[in-house]
Design a protein around this motif. Structure first.
Motif, mmCIF file in Angstrom:
data_model
loop_
_atom_site.group_PDB
_atom_site.id
_atom_site.type_symbol
_atom_site.label_atom_id
_atom_site.label_comp_id
_atom_site.label_asym_id
_atom_site.label_seq_id
_atom_site.Cartn_x
_atom_site.Cartn_y
_atom_site.Cartn_z
ATOM 1 N N LEU A 20 0.823 -1.207 0.000
ATOM 2 C CA LEU A 20 0.000 0.000 0.000
ATOM 3 C C LEU A 20 0.855 1.254 0.000
ATOM 4 C CD1 LEU A 20 -2.856 1.189 0.144
ATOM 5 C CD2 LEU A 20 -2.665 1.130 2.635
ATOM 6 N N ALA B 137 -2.553 8.640 0.245
ATOM 7 C CA ALA B 137 -3.900 8.216 -0.154
ATOM 8 C C ALA B 137 -4.415 9.007 -1.342
ATOM 9 C CB ALA B 137 -4.852 8.357 1.037
ATOM 10 N N GLU C 294 -5.170 7.146 -4.972
ATOM 11 C CA GLU C 294 -6.575 7.052 -5.364
ATOM 12 C C GLU C 294 -6.762 7.135 -6.874
ATOM 13 O OE1 GLU C 294 -10.374 6.187 -4.348
ATOM 14 O OE2 GLU C 294 -8.747 6.494 -2.904
ATOM 15 N N LEU D 149 -5.864 3.400 -8.045
ATOM 16 C CA LEU D 149 -6.099 2.321 -7.096
ATOM 17 C C LEU D 149 -7.067 1.298 -7.688
ATOM 18 C CD1 LEU D 149 -4.958 1.924 -4.229
ATOM 19 C CD2 LEU D 149 -7.166 2.657 -3.343
ATOM 20 N N THR D 150 -6.651 0.034 -7.725
ATOM 21 C CA THR D 150 -7.510 -1.037 -8.226
ATOM 22 C C THR D 150 -8.464 -1.494 -7.122
ATOM 23 O OG1 THR D 150 -5.919 -2.748 -7.590
ATOM 24 C CG2 THR D 150 -5.684 -1.785 -9.788
ATOM 25 N N SER D 151 -9.420 -2.323 -7.499
ATOM 26 C CA SER D 151 -10.388 -2.816 -6.514
ATOM 27 C C SER D 151 -9.710 -3.683 -5.459
ATOM 28 C CB SER D 151 -11.496 -3.606 -7.223
ATOM 29 O OG SER D 151 -10.940 -4.694 -7.951
ATOM 30 N N ASP D 152 -8.710 -4.470 -5.869
ATOM 31 C CA ASP D 152 -7.999 -5.297 -4.899
ATOM 32 C C ASP D 152 -7.249 -4.447 -3.883
ATOM 33 O OD1 ASP D 152 -8.896 -7.550 -6.164
ATOM 34 O OD2 ASP D 152 -7.080 -7.842 -7.355
ATOM 35 N N LYS E 3 -8.061 -1.449 -2.979
ATOM 36 C CA LYS E 3 -9.050 -0.809 -2.110
ATOM 37 C C LYS E 3 -9.466 -1.751 -0.978
ATOM 38 C CE LYS E 3 -10.991 2.353 -5.564
ATOM 39 N NZ LYS E 3 -12.202 2.729 -6.344
ATOM 40 N N VAL E 4 -9.647 -3.032 -1.323
ATOM 41 C CA VAL E 4 -9.976 -4.022 -0.289
ATOM 42 C C VAL E 4 -8.825 -4.150 0.700
ATOM 43 C CG1 VAL E 4 -10.416 -6.485 0.103
ATOM 44 C CG2 VAL E 4 -11.575 -5.291 -1.759
ATOM 45 N N ARG F 201 -6.537 -1.857 1.474
ATOM 46 C CA ARG F 201 -6.463 -0.656 2.321
ATOM 47 C C ARG F 201 -7.552 -0.656 3.387
ATOM 48 N NH1 ARG F 201 -6.954 5.049 -0.620
ATOM 49 N NH2 ARG F 201 -9.112 4.324 -0.823
ATOM 50 N N LYS F 202 -8.746 -1.066 3.016
ATOM 51 C CA LYS F 202 -9.829 -1.116 3.990
ATOM 52 C C LYS F 202 -9.537 -2.130 5.085
ATOM 53 C CE LYS F 202 -14.834 -1.742 4.347
ATOM 54 N NZ LYS F 202 -16.090 -2.051 3.600
ATOM 55 N N THR G 225 -6.871 6.224 4.619
ATOM 56 C CA THR G 225 -7.918 7.243 4.661
ATOM 57 C C THR G 225 -8.525 7.370 6.046
ATOM 58 O OG1 THR G 225 -9.557 5.593 3.951
ATOM 59 C CG2 THR G 225 -8.473 6.881 2.221
#
Length: 270
Positions: free
Chosen positions: A127, A133, A137, A140-143, A145-146, A148-149, A181
């Protein structure tokens, strides 16, 4: 943004190769049709320069931050997950009920806890390699984003532990926070030392030998058999011997029994 998407596309090398092949074919056709020396030399010069440009572009893409890094990180993550399937719990996608059950799998053994820490450190590096951030952004791919969350959620305090032990972070000052974030949960886990609490909870069971299941008693094993099935147990019943049994011949009439002898006078009297 559109050019960045095209540059990072997996099909970019194929389209670049097709375009170069088409251009080279056109130049070769012109060279063959016009056999002048100056034209042939110019065509060869253009082909050489284009070949160098394509090689430079392919090299930059292969060794750039978005080229070779992603496949390497994917292979590393797959190797970690194969060694300990419970690491999939760190994605925080299975729900609270499953995550609560994963706690024992992650901290039930010292090697599992150590693997989880190393895996979390690698995820943090993935990351932070994208920058802060706001910068990340944009691409940032969907993977990611998962990822980072899940790091922001830090359900087991692993992120907080890595940042303290490896990066020397505190809950008030940490460079990694710029890639998140929402760092409130990570900072709270730093303050409460959640990772240390979970380790202290499961450490007493690490060296405890596993208890073997008690053997099943013989009576319990035989209780499930149907009544008609022999149990194999010896019996105390007495059976008549062959010498005590009178001989019987099918050629002679059967001798009368006591019941038939009593029934005969009653029939004659009637």
């Amino acid at each position: 943004m559109a050019f960045d998407q095209i540059w990072r596309s997996p099909a970019f090398p194929m389209w670049l190769t097709l375009a170069a092949a088409g251009f080279f074919a056109l130049i070769l056709l012109i060279t063959l049709l016009r056999a002048e020396k100056s034209v042939a030399n110019g065509a060869l010069t253009v082909i050489t320069l284009l070949a160098i440009a394509i090689a430079v572009a392919a090299t930059a893409r292969a060794y750039g931050p978005a080229g070779e890094a992603a496949p390497t990180e994917a292979r590393t993550q797959a190797a970690f997950t194969a060694s300990l399937p419970a690491l999939s719990c760190l994605d925080d996608l299975a729900g609270d009920a499953v995550a609560a059950g994963c706690e024992k799998a992650l901290f039930g053994a010292p090697d599992a806890a150590a693997t989880a820490v190393s895996y979390t450190a690698a995820r943090i590096d993935r990351l932070t390699a994208l920058g802060d951030a706001a910068t990340a952004e944009k691409s940032l791919t969907s993977d990611m984003k998962v990822l980072r969350k899940a790091l922001e959620r830090d359900r087991y305090g692993l992120v907080a532990h890595v940042l303290i032990a490896r990066d020397g972070c505190t809950q008030f000052d940490c460079a990694t926070f710029r890639s998140l974030t929402d760092q409130q949960q990570v900072a709270a886990n730093m303050s409460s030392h959640l990772y240390d609490t979970l380790v202290a909870r499961y450490a007493p069971t690490w060296n405890t030998p596993a208890m073997a299941a008690p053997p099943m008693p013989a009576t319990g094993a035989l209780a499930g058999l149907p009544p008609s099935m022999p149990t194999g147990k010896p019996t105390n019943a007495e059976f008549p011997s062959a010498s005590s049994t009178p001989p019987v011949s099918i050629m002679n009439p059967e001798p009368p029994t006591a019941a038939t002898r009593q029934a005969a006078p009653a029939a004659n009297a009637a």
